[in-house]
Design an enzyme around this catalytic site. Structure first.
Site, PDB file in Angstrom:
ATOM      1  N   LYS A  52       0.838  -1.199   0.000  1.00  0.00           N
ATOM      2  CA  LYS A  52       0.000   0.000   0.000  1.00  0.00           C
ATOM      3  C   LYS A  52       0.876   1.255   0.000  1.00  0.00           C
ATOM      4  CE  LYS A  52      -3.786  -2.497   2.089  1.00  0.00           C
ATOM      5  NZ  LYS A  52      -4.480  -2.938   3.301  1.00  0.00           N
ATOM      6  N   GLN A  96      -4.624  -1.595   9.487  1.00  0.00           N
ATOM      7  CA  GLN A  96      -4.493  -2.924   8.868  1.00  0.00           C
ATOM      8  C   GLN A  96      -5.114  -4.000   9.761  1.00  0.00           C
ATOM      9  OE1 GLN A  96      -3.239  -3.561   5.704  1.00  0.00           O
ATOM     10  NE2 GLN A  96      -3.954  -5.628   6.084  1.00  0.00           N
ATOM     11  N   ASP A 119     -11.130   2.573   3.826  1.00  0.00           N
ATOM     12  CA  ASP A 119     -11.421   1.142   3.657  1.00  0.00           C
ATOM     13  C   ASP A 119     -12.924   0.909   3.466  1.00  0.00           C
ATOM     14  OD1 ASP A 119      -9.291  -0.608   3.506  1.00  0.00           O
ATOM     15  OD2 ASP A 119      -8.940  -0.612   5.682  1.00  0.00           O
TER      16      ASP A 119
END
Ligand code: NDP
Length: 278
Positions: A52, A96, A119
């Protein structure tokens, strides 16, 4: 014979488009910055986080890294999120997953400002999707819609079957297909007659998390098959939830693993970061 849907190529096109957008934003004095938070040192999570960050750098998105030890207290993570929520120079926040077992994932996700929830996991954004309002959408299903559209695969009026009902893939996938006017069925581990139901699909989305489970007995001739699963087989090679060799000859299009859905997930995350500034 099936046609391979090249997610790597499509994601690269998207990244080039995003690079242009970020440059234009910079010319207007607007910077895009993503804060990436990792708790613990799980090797798979580290690979995802590094990918990422690398993609951010490629597109011109700034990234800030926060690494908390796996023993860190939940309050420590929540107060970092609160700080990042308040920072004007941070547009997106990504924590994460998975988190260590002593942390409440839903509580942590709920602490992220919905405006920075790139997200698309915050209940506010999930709710917005379900009532057809604007908001961040979970990256994997959003990436699949993009794959279908950019491959000129029509969704409207099609029988769509989604196998899997997780919060991050199956459920948002079904809502997105519905938004695109597909006729949607969701199947899961308690579904009876799965083969017959799957065989109705013009577009079959598979997110079961079981290596090579979907063979040609589940697939209608000429269907489009999207394989979300990621596994390592006995030879340590990546494979999906779909038995690729078995299904390829009878479907009209299929996503490979690797190189199908996976690269689109990161591209959509980058897209959400850029959207957070627009
Ligand atoms: P989950 O384990 O959270 O969900 C799996 C779903 O499949 C559940 O809804 C479960 O049903 C259903 N299921 C399990 N077994 C069966 C069965 N035998 N028949 C029918 N349904 C079944 O997985 P995720 O949705 O998070 O992920 C799915 C896969 O996609 C995994 O391999 C994961 O690694 C991969 N993935 C890939 C991404 C990418 O970027 N390419 C991103 C995210 C995930 P029930 O609800 O009843 O238990």
């Amino acid at each position: 014979m099936g046609k391979i849907i090249d997610g790597k190529k499509i994601s690269e096109q998207m990244k080039e488009e995003l690079k242009d957008k970020v440059e234009k934003l910079k010319a207007q004095g607007k910077k895009v910055t993503l804060a990436v938070v990792q708790v613990g040192d799980d090797p798979a999570s580290s690979v995802y986080v590094n990918n990422k960050k690398k993609t951010c750098a490629y597109i011109g998105i700034g990234s800030l890294s926060y690494e908390l030890s796996k023993e860190a207290k939940e309050e420590e993570l929540l107060s970092l999120i609160e700080e990042l929520n308040g920072r004007e120079d941070v547009n997106g926040i990504l924590v994460q997953l998975p988190l260590p077992p002593h942390m409440d994932e839903q509580k942590v996700i709920g602490a992220i400002s919905p405006k920075k929830d790139v997200d698309g996991f915050h209940p506010f954004n999930v709710g917005a999707l379900s009532i057809g309002q604007k908001g961040f959408v979970s990256c994997t299903p959003a990436g699949i819609i993009e794959l279908l559209k950019r491959s000129c695969i029509e969704i409207e009026g099609k029988e769509c079957v989604v196998i899997g009902r997780s919060n991050i893939v199956g459920k948002p996938m079904a809502l997105l297909l519905l938004r695109e006017n597909g006729t949607v069925t969701i199947a899961h581990s308690k579904t009876k007659n799965l083969k017959e139901i799957a065989k109705r699909a013009d577009i079959l989305i598979v997110a079961v998390g079981k290596a090579k489970m979907i063979t040609k007995e589940y697939v209608k001739e000429g269907a489009v098959v999207i394989d979300v699963g990621i596994h390592r087989n006995e030879q340590n090679k990546l494979c999906g939830d779909v038995d690729y060799e078995d299904v390829f000859p009878i479907c009209s299009a299929l996503t490979p693993v690797p190189g199908g859905v996976g690269p689109m997930t990161i591209a959509m995350l980058m897209n959400n970061c850029v959207e957070s500034v627009l």
